[in-house]
Design an enzyme around this catalytic site. Structure first.
Site, short mmCIF file in Angstrom:
data_model
loop_
_atom_site.label_atom_id
_atom_site.label_comp_id
_atom_site.label_asym_id
_atom_site.label_seq_id
_atom_site.Cartn_x
_atom_site.Cartn_y
_atom_site.Cartn_z
N ILE A 14 6.94 28.12 -9.83
CA ILE A 14 5.85 27.56 -9.02
C ILE A 14 5.64 26.09 -9.37
O ILE A 14 5.53 25.24 -8.48
CB ILE A 14 4.55 28.37 -9.23
CG1 ILE A 14 4.74 29.80 -8.69
CG2 ILE A 14 3.38 27.70 -8.52
CD1 ILE A 14 3.52 30.68 -8.86
N CYS A 129 -1.40 34.41 -3.86
CA CYS A 129 -0.54 34.24 -2.69
C CYS A 129 -1.01 35.14 -1.55
O CYS A 129 -1.08 34.73 -0.39
CB CYS A 129 0.92 34.53 -3.04
SG CYS A 129 1.24 36.20 -3.68
#
Length: 314
Positions: A14, A129
């Site tokens: 990420i 997410c």
């Protein structure tokens, strides 16, 4: 333009994808420091090749760098537990924090829904997410009719769930469920995550169920219009975000026991709104199937850009 320097804590998937997005975006941000704890990580090596200052000594290494004084925004792409420590360590230095973990220390932010409400916050939380993908839909429904209950199922490729994601499963469900209420506007919320082991890996899929009182065709049309507009708003900063199929609005059978899902003082909902989404990643660093990671980095970038543009972060 005087751009805001940023640091990224977390040199995993990420954090590395976010770094590449910052570098690629000709906006208000400038990549400053990449922070990790593994000197051999690909993220730190890639940052060094791109001319970005790096440290493998974690947040203490960041604070010790001369460049730290010029950092205006710090992204945290580590874990919920680690963010609590990082937030405490950085608090005296007046840095703006954007938390990509489910730590939920600061207010929940979903750019298409409530970014303007929290531009001045010192530490904003990007939920999860699944939250970034589904909360906008719940909010789109709730601005038309009250949502008595919202349930979301986020299905992601097992290969795109790294150690940080797997360590945060409990926090994922708790944080997403809470944000469905706090940001999405649902009276009650529930979140489920599925790690799909299919090969080849499938892109992120999200299902949203909302129980509402929408007795007529006019309300159904307004709900569909609202969701369509919201999907377009999210796709403006997450290009791979889209409806998978048509929105479904079905009457709830009288004998279906939905009373157990809604609050005792809420009227029995009449219809279920079902929305099916998919999120394809931009493949800047991560594979295209990892839309779950791409939506987090894209949303975090959107928040930082607005903060830098509108609140004058350094």
């Amino acid at each position: 333009m005087n751009r805001t320097r940023v640091a990224i804590i977390g040199s995993g998937n990420i954090g590395t994808d976010l770094m590449i997005k910052v570098i690629r975006t000709a906006g208000h941000l400038r990549m400053g420091v990449m922070v990790g704890i593994d000197p051999a990580s690909d993220g730190l090596a890639r940052a060094a090749r791109l001319g970005v200052t790096t440290t493998a000594d974690g947040v203490e290494g960041l604070v010790a760098l001369p460049e730290f004084a010029d950092i205006g925004i710090v992204f945290d792409a580590t874990s919920a537990k680690a963010h609590a420590h990082h937030a405490h360590r950085l608090a005296p230095h007046g840095k703006r924090l954007i938390d990509l973990t489910p730590a939920a220390i600061g207010p929940y932010v979903v750019p298409a829904v409530n970014l303007s409400d929290h531009l001045g916050a010192a530490d904003v939380n990007m939920v999860t997410c699944g939250g970034q993908a589904t909360i906008p839909v719940v909010a789109a429904v709730s601005r038309v009719v009250p949502v008595a209950y919202a349930e979301i199922v986020a299905s992601i490729a097992a290969r795109s769930a790294g150690p940080g994601t797997r360590a945060n499963i409990d926090e994922f469900t708790e944080t997403t469920s809470a944000a469905l209420v706090d940001v999405g506007g649902a009276r009650r919320g529930k979140a489920v995550i599925v790690l799909n082991p299919a090969e080849p890996p499938l892109i992120m899929r999200d299902t949203v169920f909302c129980l509402v009182d929408a007795p007529d065709a006019r309300r159904h049309h307004e709900i569909r219009e609202s969701i369509g507009k919201m999907v377009a708003d999210v796709a403006a900063y997450v290009p791979g975000y889209r409806l998978k199929q048509e929105i479904q609005i079905a009457e709830i059978p009288a004998d279906l026991p939905v009373r157990t899902l809604v609050a005792e003082d809420a009227p029995r909902p009449t219809h279920q709104v079902s929305v099916f989404l998919e999120v394809e990643g931009a493949a800047h660093y991560l594979p295209a199937y990892a839309g779950n990671l791409d939506i987090m980095t894209s949303a975090a970038l959107q928040v930082a850009e607005r903060m830098a543009a509108e609140t004058g972060a350094r």
